[in-house]
Scaffold this motif. Structure first.
Motif, short mmCIF file in Angstrom:
data_model
loop_
_atom_site.label_atom_id
_atom_site.label_comp_id
_atom_site.label_asym_id
_atom_site.label_seq_id
_atom_site.Cartn_x
_atom_site.Cartn_y
_atom_site.Cartn_z
N ILE A 2 -5.37 3.85 0.40
CA ILE A 2 -6.28 4.99 0.49
C ILE A 2 -5.83 5.97 1.57
O ILE A 2 -5.82 7.19 1.37
CB ILE A 2 -7.71 4.50 0.78
N ALA A 3 -5.43 5.44 2.74
CA ALA A 3 -5.00 6.31 3.84
C ALA A 3 -3.75 7.10 3.48
O ALA A 3 -3.66 8.31 3.73
CB ALA A 3 -4.77 5.48 5.10
N GLY B 153 -3.69 3.38 8.49
CA GLY B 153 -4.12 2.42 7.47
C GLY B 153 -3.78 0.99 7.86
O GLY B 153 -4.57 0.07 7.61
N SER B 154 -2.62 0.79 8.47
CA SER B 154 -2.22 -0.55 8.90
C SER B 154 -3.14 -1.09 9.98
O SER B 154 -3.48 -2.28 10.00
CB SER B 154 -0.77 -0.53 9.40
N GLY C 194 0.81 -1.22 0.00
CA GLY C 194 0.00 0.00 0.00
C GLY C 194 0.84 1.26 0.00
O GLY C 194 0.55 2.21 -0.74
N VAL C 195 1.89 1.30 0.81
CA VAL C 195 2.75 2.49 0.87
C VAL C 195 3.49 2.67 -0.44
O VAL C 195 3.55 3.78 -0.99
CB VAL C 195 3.73 2.37 2.06
N PRO D 199 -14.04 5.49 -3.60
CA PRO D 199 -12.61 5.45 -3.25
C PRO D 199 -11.68 5.41 -4.45
O PRO D 199 -10.52 5.77 -4.33
CB PRO D 199 -12.49 4.16 -2.40
N TRP D 200 -12.18 4.97 -5.62
CA TRP D 200 -11.30 4.89 -6.78
C TRP D 200 -11.32 6.15 -7.64
O TRP D 200 -10.69 6.21 -8.68
CB TRP D 200 -11.66 3.68 -7.64
N ARG D 201 -12.09 7.15 -7.20
CA ARG D 201 -12.14 8.41 -7.94
C ARG D 201 -11.47 9.52 -7.16
O ARG D 201 -11.59 9.60 -5.94
CB ARG D 201 -13.60 8.81 -8.20
N ASP D 202 -10.74 10.43 -7.86
CA ASP D 202 -10.11 11.57 -7.20
C ASP D 202 -11.19 12.59 -6.82
O ASP D 202 -12.17 12.73 -7.51
CB ASP D 202 -9.10 12.23 -8.13
#
Length: 561
Positions: A163-164, A206-207, A80-81, A558-561
Motif C-alpha cells: 500500500i505504501a 512501509g517496512s 510488497g515492493v 485499501p483495495w480500491r483505487d
C-alpha cells in the motif's frame, strides 16, 4: 477573518469526548505503565522492571521477537515492493482483481492465515501430499520454526508495504518516466535507477509499519511458535497471565512496556523517514502504465494465488475432511465438520459474541467519530489535537499492551458502583472501542475535510443548535465514510484475537479464541471449519464495502483505487 464563536454546547461536547477517551484509553494505558515502575521485592526503585528485563525468559523472548520481526520485514518488503511495481507500472487487464488478492492477507484474520499455512505445509496437507511434497508422516511441521513464523508474518504484513509503495508510485509524475524513455534508458534501469530511489522513503516507511505489526502479532507466533517452543514477547505475556493471572501484572506490564517502546521507536523512525527523507516530486500528470506484459501478468497471478488463495484452499479442504489423517477425495469429502461446529454451543456463542462485539464497537465508534471529526475540522483546539493523537495510541501499539492496560485498569471494582467488569463482556467492549476507533475516525475525518464550512456557519447564524447542525448538515455529507469505517471495524473486530485472548472468560468466547483453542487442543478440522466460516463472513463484508465504495472518499478501502 471572522472566527466562529465557541458555544457552551461545544464545550460540553469536547468534555464528553475527553471523558470517553480518558476511560477507554488514557486510564488503562496510564495504569499499565504505572504497574511497570513498581519497586522490587527488596524495595529497590524500579526493582521489578530490572528483574523482569534481565530475566532469561525475557531475553529469550526479546531475541525471538526481533529475529522473527526482522526476517518477516525482509519478506514483506521484497514481496510488497515487487508486487507494487508490477501492479503500478504495467498495464494489466486484471489489476483490480490482483490488488484485492494481494491485500487478502490483510483482510483475512491473522490466526486464520496461520492455520491455513499450517494445513498447507503439514504432513497431511490435502494439496502437497498428493503431489508427494508434504513432510513425512510424524515429522514436525516446518513452519514451527523461526523461519516459518517469519514467512507467514511476512506474507501477512506484505500488504502494508504494498500500500505504501503503490501510493508513492501513483504519485510519480509521467514526465519523469517519459524523459527517461526519450533518452533511451531501458525499462529495467528506469525502474531500478530512477523510480526505486524516488519511492525508497515509502519503502522504508512501509517496512517500519510492517515491523510494528510484526512485534505486536499474537496469532501467528501463538499457533506456530508455541508448538515449536519459540518464545516471543506477545506469547510470553499470554503464558505468564495464563499461568499466574493478575499476580503477574507487574511483570507483564514491563513486557508490554518493552513492546510499546519498540513500537514507538518504529513509528518515530517512520515519521522521520516521511518528513526528512521523502523526495519532493514536481507537480504533473500522474504516470499511466502503457506497457503490456501478458507473461508477467500470468506470473503475477501464480504468485498471488500461492500467497493468498492456495493456503485458504488447503484450509477449506481440511475443513471438509472428517478427521486429520484421512486422504482428501470424493468419497471422504463431507460437511460434517461444519455441521459439528454449528451444533457446538460454544462455537455458536462465539459467533454471537463476536458479531455483537463488532456491531456494538462499530456503532459506538461511528457515533463518537462523527462529532469528533466535526470539532477537529471546525476548531484548531490544542485539546482536540491532543485527543486525536491519544486516540491513535491503542491502534499503533501492540494489542497485547492494550489488553494488559484494560486488565490493570478494571480489575478492581469500579468507583461508586463497587462492581468489577474484569471477566465480563464489558471489558471486551471497552478494549474494542479503544482499539478500533481510528478505523472509523480516519475516513470520517477525510470526508469532513471536504465539507463546506459556510453551510454550518449559516445554520449557526440562523439559530440552529449544535446537535441539529451536526445531524442535519454535517452528517449527510460524511455518512458514507462513517458507514465504510463501521464496516471496516466489523471486518477487523469480528475475528480479533490479541485482545480477546487475554480478556475472554467462560461464556464470553470470541471466534478468534475458538479457532485458537480448537487448534491448540489438536482438533484441526474443527478449527479449520470455524476459520472458513468466519472468513466467508469477512469476505461478504468486504463485498458490501466494495458495493458502496462509489460514495466513499478516495483511499477509504485499501483495495480500491
Amino acid at each position: 477573518m471572522h472566527k466562529p464563536r465557541v458555544s457552551g454546547g461545544e464545550h460540553l461536547l469536547v468534555s464528553l469526548l475527553v471523558l470517553y477517551v480518558a476511560v477507554t484509553t488514557l486510564w488503562p494505558l496510564a495504569r499499565l505503565f504505572a504497574s511497570a515502575f513498581q519497586p522490587g521485592e527488596d524495595g529497590a526503585p524500579l526493582g521489578l522492571m530490572v528483574a523482569t528485563l534481565t530475566g532469561r525468559s525475557t531475553l529469550w523472548a526479546l531475541s525471538g521477537t526481533l529475529q522473527t520481526a526482522l526476517l518477516s520485514v525482509a519478506v514483506s518488503t521484497l514481496l510488497g515492493v515487487a508486487l507494487a511495481f508490477a501492479v503500478s507500472l504495467l498495464k494489466l487487464r486484471t489489476r483490480a482483481a490482483l490488488t484485492f488478492l494481494i491485500l487478502m492477507p490483510l483482510i483475512v484474520p491473522s490466526q486464520t492465515m496461520a492455520l491455513a499455512w499450517i494445513e498447507l505445509f503439514g504432513a497431511q496437507s490435502p494439496i502437497l501430499k498428493p503431489l508427494g511434497l508434504a513432510p513425512a508422516p510424524g515429522s514436525t511441521n516446518p513452519l514451527y520454526s523461526i523461519g516459518g513464523i517469519a514467512l507467514v508474518m511476512g506474507i501477512e504484513h506484505m500488504p502494508l508495504v504494498f500500500i505504501a509503495v503503490r501510493a508513492a508510485l501513483r504519485a510519480l509524475p509521467a514526465d519523469l518516466v517519459e524523459a527517461a524513455r526519450i533518452l533511451g534508458i531501458p525499462p529495467r534501469r528506469i525502474g531500478t535507477g530512477i523510480v526505486l530511489p524516488i519511492v525508497m522513503p515509502s519503502v522504508l516507511a512501509g517496512s517500519l509499519i510492517a515491523f510494528t505489526a510484526a512485534i505486536g502479532n499474537f496469532g501467528v507466533p501463538a499457533l506456530l511458535g508455541i508448538p515449536g517452543r519459540i518464545s516471543v514477547l506477545t506469547t510470553l505475556i499470554y503464558q505468564r497471565l495464563n499461568g499466574f493471572g493478575p499476580a503477574a501484572a507487574g511483570q507483564v506490564a514491563t513486557l508490554a512496556l518493552l513492546l510499546a517502546l519498540m513500537a514507538a521507536l518504529a513509528i518515530l523512525a517512520r515519521n522521520l523517514v516521511v518528513t526528512r527523507i521523502a523526495v519532493p516530486l514536481p507537480a504533473g500528470a500522474p504516470f499511466v502504465p502503457r506497457r503490456r506484459a501478458p507473461m508477467t501478468e500470468i506470473l503475477l497471478w501464480l504468485v498471488v494465488l500461492i500467497l493468498s488463495l492456495v493456503p485458504l484452499a488447503a484450509l477449506t479442504m481440511t475443513a471438509l475432511l472428517p478427521a486429520i489423517g484421512v486422504a482428501f477425495g470424493p468419497d471422504t469429502v463431507s460437511l460434517d465438520q461444519f455441521r459439528a461446529v454449528l451444533d457446538n454451543q460454544a462455537v455458536r456463542r462465539a459467533f454471537a459474541n463476536s458479531l455483537m462485539l463488532a456491531g456494538v464497537t462499530a456503532v459506538i465508534s461511528a457515533l463518537v467519530a462523527v462529532p469528533l471529526a466535526f470539532l477537529c475540522v471546525r476548531r484548531k483546539n490544542p485539546v482536540l489535537r491532543l485527543l486525536d493523537i491519544v486516540i491513535e495510541a491503542p491502534w499503533v501499539v501492540p494489542g497485547t499492551v492494550v489488553a494488559l492496560g484494560m486488565i490493570l485498569a478494571f480489575l478492581r471494582p469500579l468507583p461508586l458502583l463497587g462492581v468489577s467488569i474484569y471477566g465480563t463482556m464489558a471489558i471486551l467492549i471497552i478494549a474494542y472501542l479503544a482499539r478500533f476507533l481510528p478505523l472509523v475516525l480516519r475516513p470520517v475525518a477525510a470526508a469532513a475535510q471536504s465539507a463546506d464550512p459556510s453551510l454550518d456557519e449559516a445554520a449557526r447564524v440562523a439559530g440552529a443548535g449544535l446537535i441539529r447542525r451536526i445531524l442535519s448538515i454535517f452528517l449527510p455529507g460524511i455518512l458514507p465514510a462513517a458507514a465504510a469505517g463501521a464496516i471496516l471495524v466489523v471486518m477487523t473486530a469480528l475475528n480479533e484475537l490479541t485482545l480477546s485472548a487475554l480478556l475472554w472468560s467462560s461464556g464470553n468466547e470470541t471466534i478468534g479464541v475458538m479457532v485458537f483453542a480448537l487448534q491448540y487442543e489438536g482438533n484441526s478440522t474443527a478449527a479449520a471449519a470455524v476459520a472458513v466460516l468466519s472468513t466467508l463472513v469477512v469476505l461478504m463484508l468486504a463485498a458490501l464495502a466494495t458495493a458502496v465504495s462509489r460514495w466513499l472518499p478516495g483511499g477509504t478501502l485499501p483495495w480500491r483505487d
